[in-house]
Design a protein around this motif. Structure first.
Motif, PDB file in Angstrom:
ATOM      1  N   GLN A 123       6.429  -4.483  -0.881  1.00  0.00           N
ATOM      2  CA  GLN A 123       6.759  -3.067  -1.011  1.00  0.00           C
ATOM      3  C   GLN A 123       8.216  -2.802  -0.644  1.00  0.00           C
ATOM      4  OE1 GLN A 123       3.810  -0.792   1.166  1.00  0.00           O
ATOM      5  NE2 GLN A 123       2.322  -0.971  -0.473  1.00  0.00           N
ATOM      6  N   GLY A 124       8.750  -3.551   0.304  1.00  0.00           N
ATOM      7  CA  GLY A 124      10.160  -3.431   0.641  1.00  0.00           C
ATOM      8  C   GLY A 124      11.046  -3.767  -0.553  1.00  0.00           C
ATOM      9  N   ILE A 125      10.671  -4.800  -1.303  1.00  0.00           N
ATOM     10  CA  ILE A 125      11.410  -5.175  -2.516  1.00  0.00           C
ATOM     11  C   ILE A 125      11.330  -4.056  -3.547  1.00  0.00           C
ATOM     12  CG2 ILE A 125      11.431  -6.760  -4.478  1.00  0.00           C
ATOM     13  CD1 ILE A 125      10.457  -8.950  -2.535  1.00  0.00           C
ATOM     14  N   TRP A 126      10.139  -3.507  -3.741  1.00  0.00           N
ATOM     15  CA  TRP A 126       9.965  -2.427  -4.715  1.00  0.00           C
ATOM     16  C   TRP A 126      10.776  -1.195  -4.317  1.00  0.00           C
ATOM     17  CZ3 TRP A 126       3.976  -3.301  -4.744  1.00  0.00           C
ATOM     18  CH2 TRP A 126       3.669  -4.378  -5.600  1.00  0.00           C
ATOM     19  N   LEU A 127      10.850  -0.903  -3.032  1.00  0.00           N
ATOM     20  CA  LEU A 127      11.640   0.246  -2.594  1.00  0.00           C
ATOM     21  C   LEU A 127      13.118   0.052  -2.910  1.00  0.00           C
ATOM     22  CD1 LEU A 127       9.972   1.148   0.836  1.00  0.00           C
ATOM     23  CD2 LEU A 127       9.871   2.453  -1.308  1.00  0.00           C
ATOM     24  N   ARG A 128      13.603  -1.167  -2.801  1.00  0.00           N
ATOM     25  CA  ARG A 128      15.002  -1.418  -3.171  1.00  0.00           C
ATOM     26  C   ARG A 128      15.230  -1.053  -4.638  1.00  0.00           C
ATOM     27  NH1 ARG A 128      14.440  -6.380  -0.270  1.00  0.00           N
ATOM     28  NH2 ARG A 128      14.874  -7.656  -2.122  1.00  0.00           N
ATOM     29  N   SER A 129      14.276  -1.426  -5.501  1.00  0.00           N
ATOM     30  CA  SER A 129      14.399  -1.089  -6.924  1.00  0.00           C
ATOM     31  C   SER A 129      14.403   0.425  -7.125  1.00  0.00           C
ATOM     32  CB  SER A 129      13.239  -1.710  -7.712  1.00  0.00           C
ATOM     33  OG  SER A 129      13.261  -3.115  -7.643  1.00  0.00           O
ATOM     34  N   ALA A 130      13.502   1.116  -6.453  1.00  0.00           N
ATOM     35  CA  ALA A 130      13.404   2.569  -6.605  1.00  0.00           C
ATOM     36  C   ALA A 130      14.655   3.273  -6.105  1.00  0.00           C
ATOM     37  CB  ALA A 130      12.171   3.082  -5.852  1.00  0.00           C
ATOM     38  N   ASN A 143      16.518  11.811   3.126  1.00  0.00           N
ATOM     39  CA  ASN A 143      15.621  11.687   4.267  1.00  0.00           C
ATOM     40  C   ASN A 143      14.374  10.968   3.770  1.00  0.00           C
ATOM     41  OD1 ASN A 143      17.291  13.231   6.026  1.00  0.00           O
ATOM     42  ND2 ASN A 143      16.466  15.120   5.148  1.00  0.00           N
ATOM     43  N   VAL A 144      13.600  10.412   4.683  1.00  0.00           N
ATOM     44  CA  VAL A 144      12.378   9.696   4.306  1.00  0.00           C
ATOM     45  C   VAL A 144      11.244  10.111   5.231  1.00  0.00           C
ATOM     46  CG1 VAL A 144      11.248   7.435   4.191  1.00  0.00           C
ATOM     47  CG2 VAL A 144      13.580   7.708   3.306  1.00  0.00           C
ATOM     48  N   VAL A 145      10.076  10.369   4.626  1.00  0.00           N
ATOM     49  CA  VAL A 145       8.836  10.611   5.364  1.00  0.00           C
ATOM     50  C   VAL A 145       7.819   9.587   4.881  1.00  0.00           C
ATOM     51  CG1 VAL A 145       6.944  12.220   5.822  1.00  0.00           C
ATOM     52  CG2 VAL A 145       9.289  13.083   5.607  1.00  0.00           C
ATOM     53  N   SER A 146       7.151   8.920   5.803  1.00  0.00           N
ATOM     54  CA  SER A 146       6.154   7.920   5.427  1.00  0.00           C
ATOM     55  C   SER A 146       4.845   8.177   6.150  1.00  0.00           C
ATOM     56  CB  SER A 146       6.653   6.508   5.773  1.00  0.00           C
ATOM     57  OG  SER A 146       6.707   6.349   7.181  1.00  0.00           O
ATOM     58  N   HIS A 147       3.769   7.629   5.566  1.00  0.00           N
ATOM     59  CA  HIS A 147       2.477   7.641   6.256  1.00  0.00           C
ATOM     60  C   HIS A 147       1.975   6.210   6.377  1.00  0.00           C
ATOM     61  CE1 HIS A 147      -2.055   8.020   6.376  1.00  0.00           C
ATOM     62  NE2 HIS A 147      -1.677   8.716   7.437  1.00  0.00           N
ATOM     63  N   SER A 148       1.518   5.860   7.564  1.00  0.00           N
ATOM     64  CA  SER A 148       0.856   4.582   7.811  1.00  0.00           C
ATOM     65  C   SER A 148       1.718   3.389   7.381  1.00  0.00           C
ATOM     66  CB  SER A 148      -0.510   4.590   7.133  1.00  0.00           C
ATOM     67  OG  SER A 148      -1.329   3.543   7.580  1.00  0.00           O
ATOM     68  N   MET A 149       1.175   2.513   6.507  1.00  0.00           N
ATOM     69  CA  MET A 149       1.894   1.302   6.118  1.00  0.00           C
ATOM     70  C   MET A 149       3.188   1.594   5.363  1.00  0.00           C
ATOM     71  SD  MET A 149       0.424  -1.424   7.280  1.00  0.00           S
ATOM     72  CE  MET A 149       1.047  -2.733   6.223  1.00  0.00           C
ATOM     73  N   GLY A 150       3.310   2.804   4.826  1.00  0.00           N
ATOM     74  CA  GLY A 150       4.564   3.181   4.186  1.00  0.00           C
ATOM     75  C   GLY A 150       5.731   3.121   5.150  1.00  0.00           C
ATOM     76  N   GLY A 151       5.458   3.362   6.438  1.00  0.00           N
ATOM     77  CA  GLY A 151       6.512   3.284   7.447  1.00  0.00           C
ATOM     78  C   GLY A 151       6.989   1.867   7.685  1.00  0.00           C
ATOM     79  N   LYS A 152       6.044   0.927   7.678  1.00  0.00           N
ATOM     80  CA  LYS A 152       6.428  -0.483   7.809  1.00  0.00           C
ATOM     81  C   LYS A 152       7.203  -0.943   6.580  1.00  0.00           C
ATOM     82  CE  LYS A 152       4.225  -3.676   9.774  1.00  0.00           C
ATOM     83  NZ  LYS A 152       3.309  -4.767  10.143  1.00  0.00           N
ATOM     84  N   ALA A 153       6.745  -0.542   5.385  1.00  0.00           N
ATOM     85  CA  ALA A 153       7.420  -0.945   4.161  1.00  0.00           C
ATOM     86  C   ALA A 153       8.851  -0.419   4.133  1.00  0.00           C
ATOM     87  CB  ALA A 153       6.656  -0.441   2.941  1.00  0.00           C
ATOM     88  N   PHE A 154       9.039   0.845   4.564  1.00  0.00           N
ATOM     89  CA  PHE A 154      10.392   1.399   4.557  1.00  0.00           C
ATOM     90  C   PHE A 154      11.275   0.706   5.589  1.00  0.00           C
ATOM     91  CE2 PHE A 154      13.575   4.453   6.099  1.00  0.00           C
ATOM     92  CZ  PHE A 154      14.320   4.561   4.932  1.00  0.00           C
ATOM     93  N   THR A 155      10.729   0.398   6.752  1.00  0.00           N
ATOM     94  CA  THR A 155      11.511  -0.309   7.762  1.00  0.00           C
ATOM     95  C   THR A 155      11.886  -1.697   7.265  1.00  0.00           C
ATOM     96  OG1 THR A 155      10.324   0.910   9.490  1.00  0.00           O
ATOM     97  CG2 THR A 155      11.575  -1.018  10.185  1.00  0.00           C
ATOM     98  N   CYS A 156      10.970  -2.342   6.562  1.00  0.00           N
ATOM     99  CA  CYS A 156      11.269  -3.639   5.957  1.00  0.00           C
ATOM    100  C   CYS A 156      12.403  -3.501   4.951  1.00  0.00           C
ATOM    101  CB  CYS A 156      10.020  -4.199   5.289  1.00  0.00           C
ATOM    102  SG  CYS A 156      10.234  -5.828   4.549  1.00  0.00           S
TER     103      CYS A 156
END
Length: 285
Positions: A123-130, A143-156
Motif C-alpha cells: 500500500q505504501g508503494i501504491w500511495l507513491r503512485s497516487a 493534509n492526510v487523515v487515515s483510519h486503522s491500517m491506512g495509518g501504517k500504510a501512509f507512514t510506510c
C-alpha cells in the motif's frame, strides 16, 4: 486664441475638475474597504485560495463507504469541506482520478485501494503512485487523515518516498486508531516495548519521516474495554510517539459506545477533532 485672462479661467476649471475626480475616487475606494460585505468576500477568497486538500486513506478491507458518511457530515455541519477527487489505485499501480477541485474551499480527496487487504509495504508503494498523480494535478501540499491500517500504510509511504519533490508535501497527519505497533498482525500483550521497537519496520526507519510533520493520533476506548477500542489498544494507537517528532505530536482519546474501532470514523466527536486540528473551524451554529 485665448486671452491671458480666459486661459487662467479655463486652467482653473480643469484643476477643479481633476480635484473632484480624485476626491470621488478616494471616497469610493474608502467605501469599498469599509463595507463589511466587501471585506467578508475578500476574506473568503483569500481563505479559499490558501486552503490545501485533505486526503483520506481507509483501513484494512475498507471501501468508498469507509469515509463517505464522514464526508457527508463534514459538508453538512461545517463551512467549507467538500468532496473533490476520488483516487482509485489498481494492483498494477495504475491510478484513476474522478471528480474535480473547482470551487471547493476545503477539498476532500478519498484514496481507494482496489486490493483493500494488501500489505502495508504494498500500500505504501501504491500511495507513491497516487501522490505523484496528485502532484501533476497541481497539488503541492496536503493534509492526510487515515483510519486503522491506512495509518501504517501512509507512514510506510513517508519512510519510502525518497524524492520529496515528486510528491505533495504533507503538512498535517491525523491517524485514527492506527495499529502502529502491530508486527504482522495483532500483537500479544506480553511483548515488551523493546521487543516492539526492535521488530517494527516503522520504528527502524523513523529517521526518514519529515521532522516538520504535525501529527495527531486519535484512539478509542469503548464501553467494553479499558485500554482499547476493541481492536486496537491505546499502546498501539499511540506507538507513533516513538517515531514522530515529539515537538509536533499530540494524542486524543475518544470514550464511549461509539469509540469502538469501526465506529470511530462515524463519530461526530472525531469529526470535530479533525475540523479543529486541520482547518481551525467549528461546527455551524
Amino acid at each position: 486664441m485665448f486671452t491671458g485672462r480666459q486661459f487662467s479661467y479655463v486652467f482653473a476649471i480643469l484643476i477643479l475638475s481633476l480635484f473632484s475626480v480624485i476626491v470621488i475616487v478616494e471616497i469610493v475606494d474608502k467605501t469599498r474597504l469599509s463595507d463589511p460585505e466587501y471585506d467578508a468576500s475578500q476574506s473568503e477568497v483569500k481563505a479559499y485560495n490558501q486552503e490545501i486538500p485533505t486526503v483520506f486513506i481507509h483501513g484494512w478491507k475498507g471501501s468508498e463507504r469507509s469515509f463517505r458518511t464522514m464526508f457527508n457530515r463534514l459538508s453538512a455541519h461545517y463551512h467549507g469541506p467538500e468532496r473533490a477527487f476520488v483516487v482509485r489505485i489498481d494492483p498494477d499501480s495504475s491510478v484513476t482520478v474522478s471528480g474535480n477541485m473547482k470551487n471547493k474551499r476545503i477539498p476532500l480527496i478519498q484514496i481507494l485501494f482496489t486490493d483493500n487487504h494488501a500489505s502495508m509495504e504494498q500500500q505504501g508503494i501504491w500511495l507513491r503512485s497516487a501522490f505523484r498523480v496528485l502532484k501533476t494535478k497541481g497539488i503541492d501540499r496536503m493534509n492526510v487523515v487515515s483510519h486503522s491500517m491506512g495509518g501504517k500504510a501512509f507512514t510506510c509511504y513517508l519512510e519510502t518516498a525518497r524524492n520529496p519533490d515528486a510528491y505533495p508535501k504533507t503538512e498535517k497527519f491525523v491517524a485514527i486508531a492506527a495499529p502502529f505497533d502491530w508486527i504482522g498482525g495483532p500483537n500479544k500483550t506480553d511483548f515488551s516495548l523493546d521487543q516492539l521497537k526492535s521488530n517494527s519496520a516503522l520504528y527502524k526507519y523513523r529517521a526518514r519521516i519529515p521532522r516538520d510533520l504535525h501529527v495527531l493520533a486519535i484512539a478509542g476506548v469503548n464501553n467494553r474495554h479499558t485500554e482499547s477500542d476493541g481492536v486496537v489498544r491505546l499502546q498501539s494507537a499511540f506507538f507513533g510517539k516513538y517515531f514522530f517528532n515529539p515537538e509536533y505530536y499530540s494524542e486524543k482519546i475518544i470514550y464511549g459506545r461509539n469509540a469502538q474501532h469501526s465506529k470511530l470514523h462515524e463519530n461526530p466527536a472525531v469529526d470535530q477533532l479533525i475540523a479543529d486540528y486541520l482547518w481551525k473551524i467549528k461546527p455551524k451554529g
